[in-house]
Design a protein around this motif. Sequence first.
Motif, PDB file in Angstrom:
ATOM      1  N   PHE A  58       0.822  -1.211   0.000  1.00 54.71           N
ATOM      2  CA  PHE A  58       0.000   0.000   0.000  1.00 54.71           C
ATOM      3  C   PHE A  58       0.855   1.260   0.000  1.00 54.71           C
ATOM      4  CE2 PHE A  58      -3.487  -2.737   1.619  1.00 54.71           C
ATOM      5  CZ  PHE A  58      -4.356  -2.496   0.576  1.00 54.71           C
ATOM      6  N   TRP A  59       2.003   1.223   0.682  1.00 55.94           N
ATOM      7  CA  TRP A  59       2.894   2.385   0.673  1.00 55.94           C
ATOM      8  C   TRP A  59       3.432   2.635  -0.726  1.00 55.94           C
ATOM      9  CZ3 TRP A  59       8.368   2.247  -0.007  1.00 55.94           C
ATOM     10  CH2 TRP A  59       8.961   3.501   0.067  1.00 55.94           C
ATOM     11  N   ARG A  60       3.805   1.561  -1.420  1.00 53.85           N
ATOM     12  CA  ARG A  60       4.348   1.720  -2.772  1.00 53.85           C
ATOM     13  C   ARG A  60       3.304   2.283  -3.733  1.00 53.85           C
ATOM     14  NH1 ARG A  60       7.633  -3.076  -5.028  1.00 53.85           N
ATOM     15  NH2 ARG A  60       7.953  -1.476  -6.604  1.00 53.85           N
ATOM     16  N   SER A  61       2.040   1.937  -3.554  1.00 50.88           N
ATOM     17  CA  SER A  61       1.010   2.431  -4.473  1.00 50.88           C
ATOM     18  C   SER A  61       0.517   3.825  -4.104  1.00 50.88           C
ATOM     19  CB  SER A  61      -0.169   1.460  -4.537  1.00 50.88           C
ATOM     20  OG  SER A  61      -0.821   1.388  -3.293  1.00 50.88           O
ATOM     21  N   SER A  62       0.535   4.165  -2.817  1.00 46.69           N
ATOM     22  CA  SER A  62      -0.002   5.465  -2.404  1.00 46.69           C
ATOM     23  C   SER A  62       1.079   6.489  -2.062  1.00 46.69           C
ATOM     24  CB  SER A  62      -0.922   5.298  -1.196  1.00 46.69           C
ATOM     25  OG  SER A  62      -0.184   4.955  -0.046  1.00 46.69           O
ATOM     26  N   GLY A  63       2.235   6.039  -1.595  1.00 47.40           N
ATOM     27  CA  GLY A  63       3.289   6.961  -1.180  1.00 47.40           C
ATOM     28  C   GLY A  63       3.043   7.585   0.184  1.00 47.40           C
ATOM     29  N   ASP A  64       2.040   7.110   0.912  1.00 45.34           N
ATOM     30  CA  ASP A  64       1.693   7.643   2.227  1.00 45.34           C
ATOM     31  C   ASP A  64       2.620   7.040   3.291  1.00 45.34           C
ATOM     32  OD1 ASP A  64       0.458   8.848   4.352  1.00 45.34           O
ATOM     33  OD2 ASP A  64      -1.490   7.872   4.055  1.00 45.34           O
ATOM     34  N   ARG A  65       3.256   7.912   4.085  1.00 45.48           N
ATOM     35  CA  ARG A  65       4.184   7.440   5.112  1.00 45.48           C
ATOM     36  C   ARG A  65       3.498   6.623   6.196  1.00 45.48           C
ATOM     37  NH1 ARG A  65       7.441  12.464   7.170  1.00 45.48           N
ATOM     38  NH2 ARG A  65       5.388  13.362   6.915  1.00 45.48           N
ATOM     39  N   PHE A  66       2.208   6.790   6.352  1.00 43.50           N
ATOM     40  CA  PHE A  66       1.436   6.011   7.322  1.00 43.50           C
ATOM     41  C   PHE A  66       1.651   4.514   7.096  1.00 43.50           C
ATOM     42  CE2 PHE A  66      -2.582   3.888   8.425  1.00 43.50           C
ATOM     43  CZ  PHE A  66      -2.710   4.253   9.750  1.00 43.50           C
ATOM     44  N   PHE A  67       1.550   4.088   5.847  1.00 44.55           N
ATOM     45  CA  PHE A  67       1.716   2.679   5.520  1.00 44.55           C
ATOM     46  C   PHE A  67       3.172   2.234   5.682  1.00 44.55           C
ATOM     47  CE2 PHE A  67      -2.077   3.754   2.865  1.00 44.55           C
ATOM     48  CZ  PHE A  67      -2.981   3.044   3.625  1.00 44.55           C
ATOM     49  N   LEU A  68       4.110   3.122   5.411  1.00 42.59           N
ATOM     50  CA  LEU A  68       5.522   2.790   5.590  1.00 42.59           C
ATOM     51  C   LEU A  68       5.833   2.536   7.057  1.00 42.59           C
ATOM     52  CD1 LEU A  68       8.372   2.494   4.415  1.00 42.59           C
ATOM     53  CD2 LEU A  68       8.652   4.959   4.781  1.00 42.59           C
ATOM     54  N   TYR A  69       5.322   3.374   7.945  1.00 39.43           N
ATOM     55  CA  TYR A  69       5.561   3.184   9.374  1.00 39.43           C
ATOM     56  C   TYR A  69       4.947   1.873   9.862  1.00 39.43           C
ATOM     57  CZ  TYR A  69       7.252   7.994   9.803  1.00 39.43           C
ATOM     58  OH  TYR A  69       7.971   9.148   9.689  1.00 39.43           O
ATOM     59  N   PHE A  70       3.758   1.559   9.381  1.00 36.84           N
ATOM     60  CA  PHE A  70       3.137   0.300   9.772  1.00 36.84           C
ATOM     61  C   PHE A  70       3.935  -0.888   9.237  1.00 36.84           C
ATOM     62  CE2 PHE A  70      -0.346   2.496  11.526  1.00 36.84           C
ATOM     63  CZ  PHE A  70      -1.139   1.594  12.202  1.00 36.84           C
ATOM     64  N   ALA A  71       4.428  -0.797   7.999  1.00 39.70           N
ATOM     65  CA  ALA A  71       5.229  -1.878   7.427  1.00 39.70           C
ATOM     66  C   ALA A  71       6.506  -2.087   8.235  1.00 39.70           C
ATOM     67  CB  ALA A  71       5.561  -1.566   5.969  1.00 39.70           C
ATOM     68  N   LEU A  72       7.175  -1.002   8.603  1.00 45.82           N
ATOM     69  CA  LEU A  72       8.396  -1.112   9.415  1.00 45.82           C
ATOM     70  C   LEU A  72       8.101  -1.700  10.786  1.00 45.82           C
ATOM     71  CD1 LEU A  72      10.180   2.244   8.550  1.00 45.82           C
ATOM     72  CD2 LEU A  72      10.867  -0.060   7.875  1.00 45.82           C
TER      73      LEU A  72
END
Length: 85
Positions: free
Chosen positions: A23-37
Amino acid sequence: MNQMLSGAIAVSSLLAGLFFLRFWRSSGDRFFLYFALSFALEGLNRIALGLLVDASENNPLFYSVRVVAYGLIVVAIWQKNRRRP
């Protein structure tokens, strides 16, 4: 039985991390990046707990990794909900 459940939690956490990474790769939203990490850290923490012989969840090293992972979730939610001028 404990190692099997710990492995299931580790795999589930890593899969959730990959899910949020997509989802981060498709949206670019840091919210999803933090959750992935956060979920990746939790999964790696569980793998380390399962592989080490005398590992305990009460060990400060494992506990601090979990605090960092949950802190990333709190930061993601805070950044998503803060008011912007």
